[in-house]
Design an enzyme around this catalytic site. Structure first.
Site, PDB file in Angstrom:
ATOM      1  CG  HIS A  40      65.050  24.286  81.659  1.00 55.11           C
ATOM      2  ND1 HIS A  40      63.998  23.012  81.122  1.00 55.11           N
ATOM      3  CD2 HIS A  40      65.952  24.005  81.164  1.00 55.11           C
ATOM      4  CE1 HIS A  40      64.923  22.453  80.282  1.00 55.11           C
ATOM      5  NE2 HIS A  40      66.083  23.088  80.331  1.00 55.11           N
TER       6      HIS A  40
ATOM      7  CD  GLU B  84      65.029  23.794  85.355  1.00 51.51           C
ATOM      8  OE1 GLU B  84      64.302  24.519  85.566  1.00 51.51           O
ATOM      9  OE2 GLU B  84      64.598  22.506  84.919  1.00 51.51           O
TER      10      GLU B  84
ATOM     11  CG  HIS C 125      61.818  23.113  78.574  1.00 50.81           C
ATOM     12  ND1 HIS C 125      61.488  22.252  79.736  1.00 50.81           N
ATOM     13  CD2 HIS C 125      61.965  21.811  77.605  1.00 50.81           C
ATOM     14  CE1 HIS C 125      61.310  21.159  79.703  1.00 50.81           C
ATOM     15  NE2 HIS C 125      61.937  20.672  78.198  1.00 50.81           N
TER      16      HIS C 125
ATOM     17  CG  ASP D 272      60.058  25.723  81.248  1.00 50.54           C
ATOM     18  OD1 ASP D 272      59.458  24.773  80.458  1.00 50.54           O
ATOM     19  OD2 ASP D 272      61.270  25.235  81.500  1.00 50.54           O
TER      20      ASP D 272
END
Length: 186
Positions: A35, A117, A156, A166
């Protein structure tokens, strides 16, 4: 950094436990989802991602926050622009990062995935330090979870097309895969 496959926590990284997780239905870890995130959008190093994942984001501090303060989300890891890694949820637990999602015909990717992330946006490249940390962390995960493979690493956007974009067009998939293949990752 060293992942303990028994606890699902990495030594040598910052721990910032999130309350936003629950048990995996089957214990399976067979997908890695990449992400990007920045809070406020386009701003880095603010600590606001950590606050979001801990349900303590100040909704009145920025207009964007008012729209997301109610969310109960998390990821297993965050890699900041300087390459620093923070872990929010143990790898054996289900973090709430994928939302409505589908991979290889299976719905509900949170059930069987890990979420990383990267501090960033769809509009700019990620840093060398982030790629270095991402590759090092991914190697640990591939070693610990035999159902996970290089072919089961996605964005993602791949599992929630039309809803998510993303990690975005600046994420260098070829660079990551080449770095992982240097040591014969499966």
């Amino acid at each position: 950094m060293q992942l303990d496959p028994v606890t699902g926590w990495c030594a040598g990284v910052q721990h910032c436990p999130s309350p936003n997780f629950n048990a995996r239905p089957s214990g399976e870890v067979s997908l890695l989802v990449i992400h990007n995130i920045s809070l406020p959008p386009g701003q880095f190093g603010t600590g606001k991602v950590q606050q979001l994942f801990q349900n303590c984001l100040p909704g009145d501090e920025h207009p964007y926050f008012a729209d997301i303060v109610h969310l109960r989300v998390s990821a297993h890891f965050l890699i900041e622009r300087d390459g620093g890694v923070t872990q929010f949820v143990g790898c054996g637990e289900r973090a709430w990062h994928a939302g409505v999602s589908r991979f290889d015909g299976r719905e509900g990717c949170n059930d069987f995935s890990l979420g990383i992330e990267l501090e960033g946006t769809d509009e700019q490249p990620f840093t060398d330090a982030q790629y270095s940390s991402l590759v090092a962390l991914t190697r640990q995960l591939l070693q610990a979870y035999p159902e996970l493979s290089v072919q089961r690493i996605c964005g993602h956007s791949d599992i929630a097309p039309g809803r998510k974009t993303d990690p975005g067009p600046y994420f260098d998939w070829a660079r990551m895969r080449a770095a992982l293949s240097e040591r014969g990752e499966r």
